[in-house]
Design a protein around this motif. Structure first.
Motif, PDB file in Angstrom:
ATOM      1  N   VAL A  82      26.535  -3.439  11.989  1.00 38.23           N
ATOM      2  CA  VAL A  82      26.977  -2.597  10.787  1.00 38.23           C
ATOM      3  C   VAL A  82      26.500  -2.934   9.499  1.00 38.23           C
ATOM      4  CG1 VAL A  82      28.960  -1.632   9.570  1.00 38.23           C
ATOM      5  CG2 VAL A  82      28.908  -1.691  12.056  1.00 38.23           C
ATOM      6  N   LEU A  83      26.289  -4.451   9.400  1.00 35.70           N
ATOM      7  CA  LEU A  83      26.020  -4.823   8.063  1.00 35.70           C
ATOM      8  C   LEU A  83      24.581  -4.456   7.851  1.00 35.70           C
ATOM      9  CD1 LEU A  83      27.737  -8.405   8.079  1.00 35.70           C
ATOM     10  CD2 LEU A  83      28.137  -6.516   6.337  1.00 35.70           C
ATOM     11  N   PHE A  84      23.529  -4.760   8.950  1.00 30.30           N
ATOM     12  CA  PHE A  84      22.273  -4.158   8.884  1.00 30.30           C
ATOM     13  C   PHE A  84      21.898  -2.960   8.578  1.00 30.30           C
ATOM     14  CE2 PHE A  84      21.445  -8.485  11.226  1.00 30.30           C
ATOM     15  CZ  PHE A  84      20.456  -8.874  10.338  1.00 30.30           C
ATOM     16  N   LEU A  85      22.815  -2.020   9.325  1.00 29.13           N
ATOM     17  CA  LEU A  85      22.646  -0.622   9.010  1.00 29.13           C
ATOM     18  C   LEU A  85      23.126  -0.147   7.717  1.00 29.13           C
ATOM     19  CD1 LEU A  85      24.055   0.597  12.455  1.00 29.13           C
ATOM     20  CD2 LEU A  85      21.633   0.714  11.694  1.00 29.13           C
ATOM     21  N   THR A  86      24.065  -0.980   7.002  1.00 24.81           N
ATOM     22  CA  THR A  86      24.552  -0.909   5.681  1.00 24.81           C
ATOM     23  C   THR A  86      23.437  -0.994   4.703  1.00 24.81           C
ATOM     24  OG1 THR A  86      26.683  -1.230   6.211  1.00 24.81           O
ATOM     25  CG2 THR A  86      26.032  -1.317   3.617  1.00 24.81           C
ATOM     26  N   GLY A  87      22.569  -1.978   5.061  1.00 25.75           N
ATOM     27  CA  GLY A  87      21.366  -2.351   4.049  1.00 25.75           C
ATOM     28  C   GLY A  87      20.324  -1.457   4.217  1.00 25.75           C
ATOM     29  N   ALA A  88      20.206  -0.858   5.617  1.00 27.11           N
ATOM     30  CA  ALA A  88      19.207   0.249   5.638  1.00 27.11           C
ATOM     31  C   ALA A  88      19.690   1.468   4.828  1.00 27.11           C
ATOM     32  CB  ALA A  88      19.197   0.472   7.022  1.00 27.11           C
ATOM     33  N   VAL A  89      20.772   1.796   4.823  1.00 30.39           N
ATOM     34  CA  VAL A  89      21.483   3.048   3.989  1.00 30.39           C
ATOM     35  C   VAL A  89      21.166   2.909   2.651  1.00 30.39           C
ATOM     36  CG1 VAL A  89      23.318   4.395   3.369  1.00 30.39           C
ATOM     37  CG2 VAL A  89      22.814   3.772   5.798  1.00 30.39           C
ATOM     38  N   LYS A 113       0.746  -1.215   0.038  1.00 34.54           N
ATOM     39  CA  LYS A 113      -0.143  -0.060   0.036  1.00 34.54           C
ATOM     40  C   LYS A 113       1.046   1.369  -0.125  1.00 34.54           C
ATOM     41  CE  LYS A 113      -3.682  -0.016   2.429  1.00 34.54           C
ATOM     42  NZ  LYS A 113      -4.902   0.244   3.714  1.00 34.54           N
ATOM     43  N   TYR A 114       1.812   1.257   0.799  1.00 34.69           N
ATOM     44  CA  TYR A 114       2.610   2.603   1.012  1.00 34.69           C
ATOM     45  C   TYR A 114       4.058   2.366   0.309  1.00 34.69           C
ATOM     46  CZ  TYR A 114      -0.780   3.203   4.789  1.00 34.69           C
ATOM     47  OH  TYR A 114      -1.855   3.238   5.195  1.00 34.69           O
ATOM     48  N   GLY A 115       4.417   1.292  -0.242  1.00 37.30           N
ATOM     49  CA  GLY A 115       5.624   1.210  -1.003  1.00 37.30           C
ATOM     50  C   GLY A 115       6.662   0.581  -0.276  1.00 37.30           C
ATOM     51  N   PRO A 116       7.897   0.110  -0.524  1.00 37.17           N
ATOM     52  CA  PRO A 116       8.513  -0.957   0.302  1.00 37.17           C
ATOM     53  C   PRO A 116       9.992  -0.041   0.826  1.00 37.17           C
ATOM     54  CG  PRO A 116       9.220  -1.101  -2.078  1.00 37.17           C
ATOM     55  CD  PRO A 116       8.055  -0.253  -2.052  1.00 37.17           C
ATOM     56  N   ARG A 117       9.965   1.287   0.347  1.00 33.93           N
ATOM     57  CA  ARG A 117      11.332   1.723   0.619  1.00 33.93           C
ATOM     58  C   ARG A 117      11.580   2.027   2.304  1.00 33.93           C
ATOM     59  NH1 ARG A 117      12.677   8.089  -0.798  1.00 33.93           N
ATOM     60  NH2 ARG A 117      14.960   8.234  -0.016  1.00 33.93           N
ATOM     61  N   TRP A 118      10.528   2.414   2.844  1.00 34.42           N
ATOM     62  CA  TRP A 118      10.880   2.618   4.497  1.00 34.42           C
ATOM     63  C   TRP A 118      10.839   1.617   5.190  1.00 34.42           C
ATOM     64  CZ3 TRP A 118      13.726   6.544   4.757  1.00 34.42           C
ATOM     65  CH2 TRP A 118      13.453   7.818   3.706  1.00 34.42           C
ATOM     66  N   PHE A 119       9.937   0.715   4.851  1.00 35.06           N
ATOM     67  CA  PHE A 119       9.839  -0.726   5.437  1.00 35.06           C
ATOM     68  C   PHE A 119      11.366  -1.422   5.350  1.00 35.06           C
ATOM     69  CE2 PHE A 119       5.533   0.078   4.509  1.00 35.06           C
ATOM     70  CZ  PHE A 119       4.931  -0.197   5.563  1.00 35.06           C
ATOM     71  N   MET A 120      12.110  -1.273   4.071  1.00 37.52           N
ATOM     72  CA  MET A 120      13.217  -1.763   4.022  1.00 37.52           C
ATOM     73  C   MET A 120      14.275  -1.175   4.608  1.00 37.52           C
ATOM     74  SD  MET A 120      13.056  -2.695  -0.306  1.00 37.52           S
ATOM     75  CE  MET A 120      14.989  -2.968  -0.285  1.00 37.52           C
ATOM     76  N   THR A 121      14.159   0.301   4.858  1.00 37.85           N
ATOM     77  CA  THR A 121      15.024   0.963   5.798  1.00 37.85           C
ATOM     78  C   THR A 121      14.946   0.781   7.279  1.00 37.85           C
ATOM     79  OG1 THR A 121      14.741   2.739   4.148  1.00 37.85           O
ATOM     80  CG2 THR A 121      15.702   3.314   6.314  1.00 37.85           C
ATOM     81  N   PHE A 122      13.745   0.970   7.757  1.00 41.23           N
ATOM     82  CA  PHE A 122      13.675   0.702   9.196  1.00 41.23           C
ATOM     83  C   PHE A 122      13.887  -0.778   9.802  1.00 41.23           C
ATOM     84  CE2 PHE A 122      11.269   4.749   8.534  1.00 41.23           C
ATOM     85  CZ  PHE A 122      12.241   5.483   9.362  1.00 41.23           C
ATOM     86  N   GLY A 123      13.264  -1.702   8.790  1.00 41.64           N
ATOM     87  CA  GLY A 123      13.430  -3.034   9.329  1.00 41.64           C
ATOM     88  C   GLY A 123      14.976  -3.455   9.598  1.00 41.64           C
ATOM     89  N   PRO A 124      15.798  -3.176   8.655  1.00 40.77           N
ATOM     90  CA  PRO A 124      17.185  -3.682   8.952  1.00 40.77           C
ATOM     91  C   PRO A 124      17.983  -2.927  10.265  1.00 40.77           C
ATOM     92  CG  PRO A 124      16.900  -3.236   6.720  1.00 40.77           C
ATOM     93  CD  PRO A 124      15.838  -2.619   7.501  1.00 40.77           C
ATOM     94  N   VAL A 125      17.238  -1.723  10.401  1.00 39.60           N
ATOM     95  CA  VAL A 125      17.762  -0.866  11.964  1.00 39.60           C
ATOM     96  C   VAL A 125      17.325  -1.668  12.804  1.00 39.60           C
ATOM     97  CG1 VAL A 125      17.182   1.337  13.037  1.00 39.60           C
ATOM     98  CG2 VAL A 125      17.929   1.486  10.731  1.00 39.60           C
TER      99      VAL A 125
END
Length: 484
Positions: free
Chosen positions: A442-449, A333-345
């Motif tokens: 750090v790897l997860f945060l890299t994925g978030a960025v 519904k809202y697009g994947p971008r921010w879910f893919m950002t906050f999920g890895p964080v």
């Protein structure tokens, strides 16, 4: 990907029922094998010796051949037929599983695991391709969802089977058990060969690309694992590293020039596909490294039995199974971008919370809270990640797009575990665990960025269409295969 769909078989015809059963069983045993081995590593070390180096190789030998060959396996499936490739894969998996279970030294086990990875590479892409060619329309989406749901269950039963086998019987049982389903579905698979004609016998198979990929991945992996034992000054370390880097350069040059490459580099020019795979590389490297070190630490230092250690690492997987469909719907519904950002964080925070681990170990206060936060983060990102990547490629390239994303996830695990010795040190200690937890975060945060910078949400019209027809993009089974 609707990982919470009830795994009920509802095919239209008897032939489709047989196809679905074969596809599920073939993928299930390949994915299951990736989950049961980690918990057996301390027991393997006690019996066969070799320390952390052999433990790394038991995991990475399988991932090396699997990751290098999973793409070319799709071409083999097109050329020889899906059923025939699955027959080869199942037969090979049964034989190599027996070799693993009978291994009398660590080196024999490592070689057997490499051979097992070759067989495993034939199973997952061929099983999904068989479903795609046997079903169409809404029935295809439903069949892929059922395949995904059943194979995802391997993530839950794998640790339990592995832990119980190690504690009650022997680590060797986790390999012998693969033979049972492989033999059981053989008659069904043989009956499908006549209805599964090869797609295109004129298509060339990129054997050179597969060879260069194997050397390009294997050389650096060998160097990073063995440097702890031989040192960086040893020719047996730096020479494979140099050869591997040169082979990888040649692989990229070859794939860019080949008429029918196994890795179409042009796909990476598609923004969401390219950046989505960068995020996949970082995120799945974090998942693999984090669970590798935690699984060993809980047993070798924390003193937990294999069964209890398996149950200790289950909360994240259970939360993923329960919540992935919900977050997938929100992302549609809202697009994947921010879910893919906050999920890895959230995943990074979950692993950083485990920095509270002390001796003696208190699982309920030191490990469980972080695993719950990690599970929420993983559920938030998995379905949006899959949808963003496969939704970006043309429908005609969905198969190769899924295969590339699966290969990237496997290679991420391969490389991160190869680095484990550098990160942890030659002897597994609490400080080594802390180092690995920080690198994992750090790897997860890299994925978030990567997700925040690179991913773009689809136009509102496309999101609305996806909301009207849920599952047709996300239910590709990609995340299930990646988690294996």
């Amino acid at each position: 990907m609707h990982m919470t769909d009830a795994p009920v078989l509802l095919p239209s015809t008897p032939l489709q029922k047989r196809v679905l059963v074969v596809a599920i069983v073939a993928s299930f045993i390949a994915i299951l094998d990736g989950f049961v081995v980690n918990l057996a590593l301390p027991a393997i070390n006690r019996e066969l010796g070799g320390g952390l180096v052999i433990q790394q190789w038991v995991v990475d030998a399988y991932l090396l051949t699997l990751g290098a060959l999973i793409l070319v396996a799709g071409s083999l499936s097109d050329h020889f037929g899906r059923a025939r490739i699955l027959e080869w894969g199942l037969a090979g998996f049964a034989v190599t599983s027996m070799l693993c279970g009978l291994a009398w030294t660590g080196e024999v086990l490592v070689v057997s695991r490499a051979l097992q990875g070759i067989a495993g590479a034939l199973l997952v892409p061929s099983s999904l391709a068989m479903i795609i060619t046997s079903f169409s329309g809404p029935a295809q989406s439903k069949a892929i969802g059922q395949w995904s749901g059943w194979t995802s269950a391997a993530a839950i039963v794998g640790p339990l089977i592995g832990g119980a086998a190690v504690d009650l019987l022997s680590w060797r049982v986790i390999f012998f058990i693969n033979v049972i389903p492989a033999v059981a579905i053989w008659p069904v698979l043989a009956g499908l060969r006549a209805s599964d004609a090869a797609r295109d016998r004129t298509k060339r198979i990129d054997y050179l690309g597969a060879f260069l990929a194997m050397v390009g991945l294997g050389g650096p992996v060998f160097a990073f694992i063995e440097q702890g034992r031989m040192g960086w000054g040893s020719p047996q370390v730096w020479l494979p590293l140099i050869v591997g880097v040169l082979a990888m350069v040649l692989f990229l040059v070859h794939e860019g020039r080949a008429a029918e490459p196994m890795l179409p580099l042009g796909l990476f020019a598609i923004r969401n596909f390219g950046w989505g795979n960068v995020a996949t590389l970082a995120i799945y490297a974090g998942i693999s490294l984090g669970f590798f070190v935690l699984g060993i630490y809980l047993q070798q230092v924390g003193g937990l039995g294999a069964t209890v250690a398996g149950m200790a690492l289950l909360p994240g997987t259970v939360i993923l199974m329960v919540g992935a469909s919900y977050f997938g719907g929100l992302a549609g519904k809202y697009g994947p971008r921010w879910f893919m950002t906050f999920g890895p964080v959230l995943c990074a925070i979950g692993f950083l919370m485990s920095l509270s681990v002390q001796e003696p170990l208190n699982y309920w206060t030191q490990v469980l809270p972080g695993q719950i936060v990690f599970g929420v983060g993983l559920a938030t990102l998995v379905a949006p990640l899959t949808a963003a990547i496969l939704g970006a490629v043309p429908p005609s390239d969905a198969g190769i797009g899924s295969a590339v994303n699966n290969a990237v996830a496997r290679i991420a695990g391969l490389v991160s575990i190869a680095f484990a010795g550098v990160i942890v040190g030659p002897v597994f200690t609490r400080q080594g665990l802390y180092n690995a937890l920080v690198v994992t975060a750090v790897l997860f945060l890299t994925g978030a960025v990567a997700s925040a910078v690179g991913i773009r949400n689809p136009p509102r019209q496309a999101a609305a269409a996806a909301d009207r027809e849920p599952g047709e993009v996300a239910d590709d089974g990609g995340a299930a295969g990646q988690l294996g």
